[in-house]
Design an enzyme around this catalytic site. Structure first.
Site, PDB file in Angstrom:
ATOM      1  N   CYS A   1      53.266  44.750  35.977  1.00 50.50           N
ATOM      2  CA  CYS A   1      51.996  44.936  36.675  1.00 50.50           C
ATOM      3  C   CYS A   1      51.824  46.395  37.064  1.00 50.50           C
ATOM      4  O   CYS A   1      52.766  47.031  37.515  1.00 50.50           O
ATOM      5  CB  CYS A   1      51.973  44.058  37.916  1.00 50.50           C
ATOM      6  SG  CYS A   1      50.432  44.189  38.822  1.00 50.50           S
TER       7      CYS A   1
ATOM      8  N   GLU B   1      45.424  38.240  35.809  1.00 52.02           N
ATOM      9  CA  GLU B   1      44.289  38.911  36.471  1.00 52.02           C
ATOM     10  C   GLU B   1      43.606  37.994  37.481  1.00 52.02           C
ATOM     11  O   GLU B   1      43.242  38.432  38.574  1.00 52.02           O
ATOM     12  CB  GLU B   1      43.273  39.394  35.425  1.00 52.02           C
ATOM     13  CG  GLU B   1      43.804  40.475  34.498  1.00 52.02           C
ATOM     14  CD  GLU B   1      44.483  41.615  35.234  1.00 52.02           C
ATOM     15  OE1 GLU B   1      43.873  42.179  36.159  1.00 52.02           O
ATOM     16  OE2 GLU B   1      45.638  41.944  34.905  1.00 52.02           O
TER      17      GLU B   1
HETATM   18 NI    NI Z   1      48.815  43.168  37.532  1.00 53.20          NI
END
Ligand code: NI
Length: 170
Positions: free
Chosen positions: A92, A136
């Protein structure tokens, strides 16, 4: 357009659920442009959620094509069907240098969303796209992927983050 800063975990903005978009006017269009520009300015970035850039809206921009020419913007996305299960590595942009960890996700999903102009879209996807959209949508619901890991693994990562912060300060 502008390249914006990507907020790093545990910034509290990342843990707050985002709001649905109702206004698709100029300010919103500029925000989406800035999101794409920031996305394309990163190395190895598949997608970004609006709240990673400090915008409290339910929007994500996605493009993991090699030539960065397949932009997908999902506004107010929701998963309406899930099928199967996978367990693959994820990283991420809000957990930089924290490596990649396995996360259990649905293998195939059907989603409902709007495009950047407010037009409804229904998508049925699998593979990397399915994993990406689930990651997401988690962001937009105030979750980062390490929230889906076991307690021990999560604690190890948090410990690593704290250590890295201390090192940067001294
Ligand atoms: Ni992410």
């Amino acid at each position: 357009m502008a390249i914006l800063e990507i907020l790093q975990y545990p910034n509290p903005v990342l843990s707050k659920k985002t709001k649905e978009v109702t206004d698709f006017g100029d300010d919103f269009q500029k925000m989406v442009d800035d999101m794409f520009e920031t996305h394309y300015a990163q190395k190895d970035c598949a997608a970004l959620a609006a709240n990673q850039l400090g915008f409290p809206y339910r929007v994500t921009v996605i493009d993991f094509s090699e030539d960065k020419n397949q932009p997908l913007c999902l506004v107010n996305p929701y998963i309406i069907e899930k099928h199967g299960e996978t367990n693959t590595h994820e990283g991420c942009m809000s957990l930089l240098n924290m490596g990649y960890h396995r996360v259990v996700r649905a293998e195939r999903i059907k989603i409902q969303a709007l495009d950047r102009y407010g037009k409804p879209i229904t998508l049925e996807v699998d593979g990397f796209m399915a994993k990406c959209i689930q990651h997401e949508i988690d962001h937009l619901d105030g979750l980062v992927y390490i929230d889906r890991l076991g307690l021990v693994k999560r604690k190890l990562i948090l410990h690593k983050i704290t250590k890295a912060r201390k090192k940067n300060k001294s």
